[in-house]
Design an enzyme around this catalytic site. Structure first.
Site, PDB file in Angstrom:
ATOM      1  N   HIS A   1       0.828  -1.198   0.000  1.00 41.86           N
ATOM      2  CA  HIS A   1       0.000   0.000   0.000  1.00 41.86           C
ATOM      3  C   HIS A   1       0.865   1.253   0.000  1.00 41.86           C
ATOM      4  O   HIS A   1       1.890   1.317   0.674  1.00 41.86           O
ATOM      5  CB  HIS A   1      -0.909   0.031   1.231  1.00 41.86           C
TER       6      HIS A   1
ATOM      7  N   LYS B   1       4.485   6.911   8.123  1.00 39.00           N
ATOM      8  CA  LYS B   1       3.925   6.167   9.247  1.00 39.00           C
ATOM      9  C   LYS B   1       5.014   5.472  10.042  1.00 39.00           C
ATOM     10  O   LYS B   1       6.082   5.161   9.531  1.00 39.00           O
ATOM     11  CB  LYS B   1       2.871   5.170   8.782  1.00 39.00           C
TER      12      LYS B   1
ATOM     13  N   ASP C   1      -6.597  -5.893  -2.202  1.00 38.92           N
ATOM     14  CA  ASP C   1      -5.255  -6.375  -2.511  1.00 38.92           C
ATOM     15  C   ASP C   1      -5.267  -7.418  -3.620  1.00 38.92           C
ATOM     16  O   ASP C   1      -4.332  -7.493  -4.423  1.00 38.92           O
ATOM     17  CB  ASP C   1      -4.574  -6.917  -1.257  1.00 38.92           C
TER      18      ASP C   1
ATOM     19  N   TYR D   1       0.027   1.106  13.899  1.00 42.32           N
ATOM     20  CA  TYR D   1       0.455   2.156  12.980  1.00 42.32           C
ATOM     21  C   TYR D   1       0.226   3.509  13.633  1.00 42.32           C
ATOM     22  O   TYR D   1      -0.803   3.726  14.265  1.00 42.32           O
ATOM     23  CB  TYR D   1      -0.396   2.162  11.698  1.00 42.32           C
TER      24      TYR D   1
END
Length: 182
Positions: free
Chosen positions: A63, A72, A168, A132
């Site tokens: 991603h 991140k 995905d 995250y």
């Protein structure tokens, strides 16, 4: 907490804590504002914390976000994952480099993924929790997914892939994704 530069991905960092272990288990600092600031990042830039739980064999990714991208901090808080970062920033000195990390709940290592880099992981345990800390609010219109098995990436996933999201499964090739990002 030590901070180590990731040589193959410009701007990527590893935050290496020192878990304090005793007969009860462990205690570990997973985020330290002062350490993050000394590493050259704005600790106040992170606006969202999220967690995913995956069963063994699941792949999440690859991603990346279009537009301004998304930086991140990624950490396996429980279990173990095979973590992947790919530099997709055309003007980066490490453009198209890939780096792999073994993140575990025991080591509590955090990877800083710069904006413009693709990220994904495979769960090695059942379950695996990944935490995250993200620097931008989510905008689904900016989501870009790249096929986990794209031969141009050549990612050596350690386990057979057991599950993945519909998003995905329908992901673009690396070539199509980089065209969308430019």
């Amino acid at each position: 907490m030590d901070v180590i530069q990731v040589p193959r991905i410009d701007g990527a960092l590893l935050f290496m804590p020192t878990p304090h272990v005793d007969e009860r288990g462990f205690f570990s600092r997973t985020f330290d504002r002062d350490v993050v600031a000394r590493a050259g990042l704005d600790p106040d830039a992170f606006v969202q914390d999220s967690i995913s739980r995956s069963v063994r064999g699941v792949v999440r990714g690859m991603h990346v976000r279009s537009g301004a991208g998304e930086a991140k901090l990624v950490r396996c808080s429980y279990g173990a994952v095979f973590d992947v970062v790919v530099d997709l920033r055309p003007h980066s000195p490490t453009y198209r480099n890939t780096e792999f990390f073994d993140l575990t709940g025991d080591n509590q290592v955090t990877v800083y993924v710069p904006a413009g880099c693709a990220h994904g992981f495979q769960a090695l345990t059942d379950p695996s929790d990944v935490s995250y800390r993200i620097d931008r609010a989510h905008d689904p219109s900016e989501d870009v997914s790249i096929r986990f098995d794209d031969t141009d990436l050549g990612i050596p996933w350690p386990l057979p892939v057991t599950l993945m999201s519909e998003r995905d499964k329908a992901a673009a090739t690396l070539a199509m994704a980089t065209a969308r990002l430019s």
